[in-house]
Motif scaffolding. Structure first.
Motif, PDB file in Angstrom:
ATOM      1  N   VAL A  11      13.882  53.422  41.673  1.00  0.00           N
ATOM      2  CA  VAL A  11      14.452  54.181  41.088  1.00  0.00           C
ATOM      3  C   VAL A  11      16.237  53.996  41.236  1.00  0.00           C
ATOM      4  O   VAL A  11      16.148  54.435  42.707  1.00  0.00           O
ATOM      5  CB  VAL A  11      14.256  55.598  40.897  1.00  0.00           C
ATOM      6  CG1 VAL A  11      15.221  56.340  39.915  1.00  0.00           C
ATOM      7  CG2 VAL A  11      12.954  55.760  40.389  1.00  0.00           C
ATOM      8  N   ARG A  12      16.887  53.634  40.543  1.00  0.00           N
ATOM      9  CA  ARG A  12      18.523  53.366  40.964  1.00  0.00           C
ATOM     10  C   ARG A  12      19.183  54.713  40.718  1.00  0.00           C
ATOM     11  O   ARG A  12      19.054  55.456  40.029  1.00  0.00           O
ATOM     12  CB  ARG A  12      19.119  52.657  40.096  1.00  0.00           C
ATOM     13  CG  ARG A  12      18.415  51.111  40.114  1.00  0.00           C
ATOM     14  CD  ARG A  12      19.515  50.048  39.342  1.00  0.00           C
ATOM     15  NE  ARG A  12      20.776  50.245  39.957  1.00  0.00           N
ATOM     16  CZ  ARG A  12      21.550  49.466  39.287  1.00  0.00           C
ATOM     17  NH1 ARG A  12      21.499  48.459  38.385  1.00  0.00           N
ATOM     18  NH2 ARG A  12      22.817  49.310  39.966  1.00  0.00           N
ATOM     19  N   LYS A  13      19.864  55.344  41.707  1.00  0.00           N
ATOM     20  CA  LYS A  13      20.630  56.576  41.935  1.00  0.00           C
ATOM     21  C   LYS A  13      22.104  56.301  41.802  1.00  0.00           C
ATOM     22  O   LYS A  13      22.556  55.200  42.117  1.00  0.00           O
ATOM     23  CB  LYS A  13      20.145  57.308  43.149  1.00  0.00           C
ATOM     24  CG  LYS A  13      18.828  57.761  43.259  1.00  0.00           C
ATOM     25  CD  LYS A  13      18.313  58.423  44.633  1.00  0.00           C
ATOM     26  CE  LYS A  13      17.251  58.830  44.661  1.00  0.00           C
ATOM     27  NZ  LYS A  13      16.798  59.714  46.137  1.00  0.00           N
ATOM     28  N   ILE A  14      22.767  57.221  41.275  1.00  0.00           N
ATOM     29  CA  ILE A  14      24.118  57.415  41.258  1.00  0.00           C
ATOM     30  C   ILE A  14      24.751  58.309  42.176  1.00  0.00           C
ATOM     31  O   ILE A  14      24.395  59.212  42.286  1.00  0.00           O
ATOM     32  CB  ILE A  14      24.863  57.763  39.690  1.00  0.00           C
ATOM     33  CG1 ILE A  14      24.289  57.104  38.619  1.00  0.00           C
ATOM     34  CG2 ILE A  14      26.151  57.986  39.567  1.00  0.00           C
ATOM     35  CD1 ILE A  14      24.429  57.322  37.230  1.00  0.00           C
ATOM     36  N   ASN A  15      25.614  57.342  43.034  1.00  0.00           N
ATOM     37  CA  ASN A  15      25.991  58.445  44.188  1.00  0.00           C
ATOM     38  C   ASN A  15      27.353  58.409  44.313  1.00  0.00           C
ATOM     39  O   ASN A  15      28.226  58.764  45.171  1.00  0.00           O
ATOM     40  CB  ASN A  15      25.100  57.754  45.392  1.00  0.00           C
ATOM     41  CG  ASN A  15      25.771  56.268  45.624  1.00  0.00           C
ATOM     42  OD1 ASN A  15      26.696  55.699  44.937  1.00  0.00           O
ATOM     43  ND2 ASN A  15      24.918  55.539  46.535  1.00  0.00           N
ATOM     44  N   ASN A  16      28.236  58.073  43.133  1.00  0.00           N
ATOM     45  CA  ASN A  16      29.639  58.150  43.296  1.00  0.00           C
ATOM     46  C   ASN A  16      30.169  58.756  41.908  1.00  0.00           C
ATOM     47  O   ASN A  16      31.094  58.356  41.349  1.00  0.00           O
ATOM     48  CB  ASN A  16      30.371  56.572  43.263  1.00  0.00           C
ATOM     49  CG  ASN A  16      29.684  55.739  41.903  1.00  0.00           C
ATOM     50  OD1 ASN A  16      28.749  56.169  41.369  1.00  0.00           O
ATOM     51  ND2 ASN A  16      30.418  54.664  41.721  1.00  0.00           N
ATOM     52  N   GLU A  17      29.100  59.989  41.499  1.00  0.00           N
ATOM     53  CA  GLU A  17      29.883  60.830  40.429  1.00  0.00           C
ATOM     54  C   GLU A  17      31.184  61.240  40.721  1.00  0.00           C
ATOM     55  O   GLU A  17      31.180  61.913  41.886  1.00  0.00           O
ATOM     56  CB  GLU A  17      28.525  61.666  40.169  1.00  0.00           C
ATOM     57  CG  GLU A  17      27.452  61.140  39.480  1.00  0.00           C
ATOM     58  CD  GLU A  17      26.431  62.233  39.331  1.00  0.00           C
ATOM     59  OE1 GLU A  17      26.361  63.232  40.279  1.00  0.00           O
ATOM     60  OE2 GLU A  17      25.802  62.104  38.463  1.00  0.00           O
ATOM     61  N   ILE A  18      31.641  61.654  39.468  1.00  0.00           N
ATOM     62  CA  ILE A  18      32.994  62.524  39.851  1.00  0.00           C
ATOM     63  C   ILE A  18      32.986  63.624  38.703  1.00  0.00           C
ATOM     64  O   ILE A  18      32.354  63.552  37.798  1.00  0.00           O
ATOM     65  CB  ILE A  18      34.393  61.678  39.607  1.00  0.00           C
ATOM     66  CG1 ILE A  18      34.378  61.094  38.200  1.00  0.00           C
ATOM     67  CG2 ILE A  18      34.312  60.659  40.795  1.00  0.00           C
ATOM     68  CD1 ILE A  18      35.683  60.506  37.846  1.00  0.00           C
ATOM     69  N   LYS A  19      33.255  64.584  39.104  1.00  0.00           N
ATOM     70  CA  LYS A  19      33.495  65.974  38.274  1.00  0.00           C
ATOM     71  C   LYS A  19      34.693  66.019  37.492  1.00  0.00           C
ATOM     72  O   LYS A  19      35.700  65.699  38.027  1.00  0.00           O
ATOM     73  CB  LYS A  19      33.138  67.184  39.130  1.00  0.00           C
ATOM     74  CG  LYS A  19      33.180  68.531  38.301  1.00  0.00           C
ATOM     75  CD  LYS A  19      32.967  69.695  39.265  1.00  0.00           C
ATOM     76  CE  LYS A  19      32.945  71.099  38.326  1.00  0.00           C
ATOM     77  NZ  LYS A  19      32.908  72.465  39.219  1.00  0.00           N
ATOM     78  N   LEU A  20      34.600  65.884  36.167  1.00  0.00           N
ATOM     79  CA  LEU A  20      35.560  65.949  35.096  1.00  0.00           C
ATOM     80  C   LEU A  20      36.128  67.423  34.618  1.00  0.00           C
ATOM     81  O   LEU A  20      34.941  68.222  34.784  1.00  0.00           O
ATOM     82  CB  LEU A  20      35.318  64.863  34.050  1.00  0.00           C
ATOM     83  CG  LEU A  20      35.025  63.625  34.237  1.00  0.00           C
ATOM     84  CD1 LEU A  20      34.812  62.808  33.149  1.00  0.00           C
ATOM     85  CD2 LEU A  20      36.458  62.961  34.891  1.00  0.00           C
TER      86      LEU A  20
END
Length: 211
Positions: free
Chosen positions: A1-10
Protein backbone atom coordinates in the motif's frame (compact mmCIF):
# COMPACT_ATOMS: atom_id res chain seq x y z
CA UNK A 1 0.00 0.00 0.00
CA UNK A 2 1.43 3.35 -1.02
CA UNK A 3 1.30 6.05 1.61
CA UNK A 4 1.32 9.83 1.27
CA UNK A 5 3.92 11.26 3.61
CA UNK A 6 4.23 14.81 2.31
CA UNK A 7 0.75 16.16 2.93
CA UNK A 8 0.31 19.85 3.60
CA UNK A 9 -2.53 21.47 5.49
CA UNK A 10 -4.40 24.09 3.46
CA UNK A 11 -6.39 26.99 4.79
CA UNK A 12 -10.14 26.85 4.02
CA UNK A 13 -9.83 29.24 1.08
CA UNK A 14 -11.15 28.67 -2.43
CA UNK A 15 -10.89 31.30 -5.17
CA UNK A 16 -11.97 30.48 -8.71
CA UNK A 17 -12.52 32.75 -11.71
CA UNK A 18 -13.01 32.36 -15.46
CA UNK A 19 -12.66 34.80 -18.30
CA UNK A 20 -13.75 34.77 -21.93
CA UNK A 21 -11.00 34.97 -24.53
CA UNK A 22 -11.32 35.90 -28.21
CA UNK A 23 -8.75 34.18 -30.40
CA UNK A 24 -8.45 35.34 -34.05
CA UNK A 25 -8.10 32.44 -36.49
CA UNK A 26 -5.26 32.57 -39.03
CA UNK A 27 -4.90 28.83 -39.55
CA UNK A 28 -6.12 28.14 -43.09
CA UNK A 29 -7.51 24.72 -42.22
CA UNK A 30 -9.47 26.06 -39.25
CA UNK A 31 -10.62 29.04 -41.31
CA UNK A 32 -12.16 26.59 -43.77
CA UNK A 33 -13.75 24.67 -40.89
CA UNK A 34 -15.18 27.94 -39.49
CA UNK A 35 -16.55 28.93 -42.89
CA UNK A 36 -18.25 25.56 -43.33
CA UNK A 37 -19.66 25.66 -39.80
CA UNK A 38 -18.28 22.29 -38.76
CA UNK A 39 -16.60 23.41 -35.51
CA UNK A 40 -18.37 22.68 -32.23
CA UNK A 41 -17.31 26.11 -30.94
CA UNK A 42 -18.68 29.62 -30.81
CA UNK A 43 -17.30 31.38 -33.90
CA UNK A 44 -17.55 35.10 -34.64
CA UNK A 45 -17.37 36.30 -38.24
CA UNK A 46 -16.21 39.70 -39.45
CA UNK A 47 -16.15 39.71 -43.22
CA UNK A 48 -13.69 37.01 -44.18
CA UNK A 49 -12.13 36.92 -40.71
CA UNK A 50 -13.08 34.48 -37.98
CA UNK A 51 -12.58 34.54 -34.22
CA UNK A 52 -13.02 31.63 -31.84
CA UNK A 53 -14.57 32.30 -28.43
CA UNK A 54 -12.76 30.39 -25.70
CA UNK A 55 -12.05 30.87 -22.01
CA UNK A 56 -9.34 30.55 -19.38
CA UNK A 57 -9.73 29.76 -15.71
CA UNK A 58 -7.75 30.10 -12.51
CA UNK A 59 -8.22 28.62 -9.06
CA UNK A 60 -6.45 29.00 -5.70
CA UNK A 61 -6.69 26.42 -2.94
CA UNK A 62 -5.75 27.63 0.51
CA UNK A 63 -3.40 30.30 -0.90
CA UNK A 64 -0.88 27.51 -1.44
CA UNK A 65 -1.99 25.75 -4.61
CA UNK A 66 -2.68 27.50 -7.92
CA UNK A 67 -4.50 25.73 -10.74
CA UNK A 68 -4.59 27.05 -14.29
CA UNK A 69 -7.46 25.81 -16.48
CA UNK A 70 -5.92 25.76 -19.94
CA UNK A 71 -8.35 25.41 -22.89
CA UNK A 72 -6.11 23.23 -25.05
CA UNK A 73 -2.80 21.42 -25.09
CA UNK A 74 -0.22 24.03 -24.10
CA UNK A 75 3.53 23.95 -24.54
CA UNK A 76 4.65 23.34 -20.91
CA UNK A 77 7.29 26.08 -21.23
CA UNK A 78 4.53 28.71 -21.36
CA UNK A 79 3.63 27.80 -17.77
CA UNK A 80 6.87 26.51 -16.30
CA UNK A 81 9.51 28.44 -18.23
CA UNK A 82 12.11 27.50 -20.79
CA UNK A 83 10.73 29.06 -23.96
CA UNK A 84 13.49 29.17 -26.57
CA UNK A 85 15.59 32.28 -27.02
CA UNK A 86 15.50 34.38 -30.22
CA UNK A 87 18.71 32.71 -31.36
CA UNK A 88 17.14 29.27 -30.96
CA UNK A 89 13.58 30.04 -32.04
CA UNK A 90 12.06 29.29 -35.42
CA UNK A 91 11.36 32.91 -36.37
CA UNK A 92 14.20 34.61 -34.47
CA UNK A 93 11.82 36.50 -32.19
CA UNK A 94 11.66 36.65 -28.40
CA UNK A 95 8.88 35.51 -26.09
CA UNK A 96 8.19 38.52 -23.90
CA UNK A 97 6.01 36.92 -21.25
CA UNK A 98 6.97 35.48 -17.85
CA UNK A 99 6.48 31.82 -17.05
CA UNK A 100 2.87 31.78 -15.87
CA UNK A 101 3.83 29.92 -12.70
CA UNK A 102 5.62 33.10 -11.65
CA UNK A 103 2.56 35.37 -11.85
CA UNK A 104 0.97 33.72 -8.81
CA UNK A 105 2.13 33.85 -5.21
CA UNK A 106 1.15 30.23 -4.62
CA UNK A 107 3.89 27.73 -3.85
CA UNK A 108 2.46 24.87 -5.92
CA UNK A 109 1.26 25.32 -9.52
CA UNK A 110 -0.85 22.83 -11.46
CA UNK A 111 -2.09 23.04 -15.05
CA UNK A 112 -5.26 21.28 -16.19
CA UNK A 113 -5.20 21.02 -19.97
CA UNK A 114 -8.27 20.72 -22.18
CA UNK A 115 -10.23 22.46 -19.44
CA UNK A 116 -13.62 23.81 -20.55
CA UNK A 117 -12.49 23.98 -24.20
CA UNK A 118 -10.31 22.38 -26.84
CA UNK A 119 -8.25 25.11 -28.44
CA UNK A 120 -5.85 22.72 -30.12
CA UNK A 121 -2.12 22.97 -29.59
CA UNK A 122 -0.95 26.24 -28.07
CA UNK A 123 2.67 27.18 -28.74
CA UNK A 124 4.80 30.15 -27.77
CA UNK A 125 4.60 32.57 -30.70
CA UNK A 126 8.28 32.21 -31.54
CA UNK A 127 7.93 28.42 -31.72
CA UNK A 128 5.30 28.45 -34.45
CA UNK A 129 6.59 26.69 -37.60
CA UNK A 130 5.04 26.02 -40.99
CA UNK A 131 1.71 24.24 -41.37
CA UNK A 132 3.42 21.81 -43.74
CA UNK A 133 4.47 18.69 -41.89
CA UNK A 134 3.99 20.09 -38.38
CA UNK A 135 1.28 18.39 -36.32
CA UNK A 136 1.12 21.13 -33.66
CA UNK A 137 0.71 23.96 -36.18
CA UNK A 138 -2.01 22.09 -38.10
CA UNK A 139 -4.04 21.92 -34.88
CA UNK A 140 -3.22 25.44 -33.60
CA UNK A 141 -5.75 28.26 -33.83
CA UNK A 142 -3.20 30.85 -34.88
CA UNK A 143 0.41 31.99 -34.76
CA UNK A 144 -0.50 34.26 -31.84
CA UNK A 145 -2.66 31.93 -29.77
CA UNK A 146 0.18 31.49 -27.25
CA UNK A 147 0.48 35.20 -26.48
CA UNK A 148 -3.31 35.66 -26.63
CA UNK A 149 -3.88 33.07 -23.92
CA UNK A 150 -0.83 34.20 -21.92
CA UNK A 151 -2.18 37.77 -21.78
CA UNK A 152 -5.59 36.46 -20.73
CA UNK A 153 -4.09 34.43 -17.88
CA UNK A 154 -1.99 37.38 -16.69
CA UNK A 155 -5.05 39.66 -16.69
CA UNK A 156 -7.12 37.03 -14.90
CA UNK A 157 -4.61 36.42 -12.10
CA UNK A 158 -4.05 40.17 -11.75
CA UNK A 159 -7.80 40.68 -11.29
CA UNK A 160 -7.78 38.12 -8.45
CA UNK A 161 -4.79 39.80 -6.81
CA UNK A 162 -6.39 43.25 -7.09
CA UNK A 163 -9.68 41.93 -5.72
CA UNK A 164 -8.03 40.50 -2.63
CA UNK A 165 -5.83 43.55 -2.22
CA UNK A 166 -8.87 45.81 -2.28
CA UNK A 167 -10.87 43.46 -0.07
CA UNK A 168 -8.03 43.10 2.45
CA UNK A 169 -7.56 46.88 2.45
CA UNK A 170 -11.26 47.40 3.14
CA UNK A 171 -11.19 44.80 5.90
CA UNK A 172 -8.11 46.37 7.47
CA UNK A 173 -9.73 49.81 7.26
CA UNK A 174 -12.89 48.49 8.92
CA UNK A 175 -10.88 46.80 11.67
CA UNK A 176 -8.90 49.98 12.32
CA UNK A 177 -12.10 52.02 12.34
CA UNK A 178 -13.65 49.55 14.81
CA UNK A 179 -10.57 49.73 17.05
CA UNK A 180 -10.53 53.53 16.97
CA UNK A 181 -14.25 53.72 17.69
CA UNK A 182 -13.80 51.47 20.71
CA UNK A 183 -10.90 53.60 21.86
CA UNK A 184 -13.17 56.65 21.73
CA UNK A 185 -15.87 54.78 23.63
CA UNK A 186 -13.38 53.76 26.31
CA UNK A 187 -12.15 57.35 26.62
CA UNK A 188 -15.74 58.58 26.93
CA UNK A 189 -16.40 56.00 29.61
CA UNK A 190 -13.29 57.11 31.47
CA UNK A 191 -14.43 60.75 31.31
CA UNK A 192 -17.90 59.81 32.55
CA UNK A 193 -16.43 57.82 35.42
CA UNK A 194 -14.16 60.73 36.33
CA UNK A 195 -17.17 63.06 36.21
CA UNK A 196 -19.20 60.77 38.44
CA UNK A 197 -16.33 60.54 40.90
CA UNK A 198 -15.91 64.32 40.90
CA UNK A 199 -19.63 64.84 41.53
CA UNK A 200 -19.57 62.19 44.27
CA UNK A 201 -16.62 63.86 45.99
CA UNK A 202 -18.29 67.29 45.75
CA UNK A 203 -21.46 65.89 47.27
CA UNK A 204 -19.50 64.35 50.13
CA UNK A 205 -17.59 67.59 50.72
CA UNK A 206 -20.87 69.53 50.77
CA UNK A 207 -22.38 67.10 53.26
CA UNK A 208 -19.25 67.33 55.44
CA UNK A 209 -19.36 71.13 55.44
CA UNK A 210 -23.03 71.10 56.38
CA UNK A 211 -22.30 68.73 59.15
Amino acid sequence: VRKINNEIKLQPVLNIVHQEVLVPVDNGILTLACREGILASVVLKDGENYTLVSEVGYMELGNEVAVFFAPGEFDPSIFYGGVTTPAESWNGESWDYPALKDITDCKYVLVYGLANDQGGYVLADNEYHSLIGENEEVNAISKKSGSTFAKAFIDLVSSVNWYWLIKSTIVKTMVLFWIESWKLKVENWKLKIKGLRRNYIQIKITEFVRF
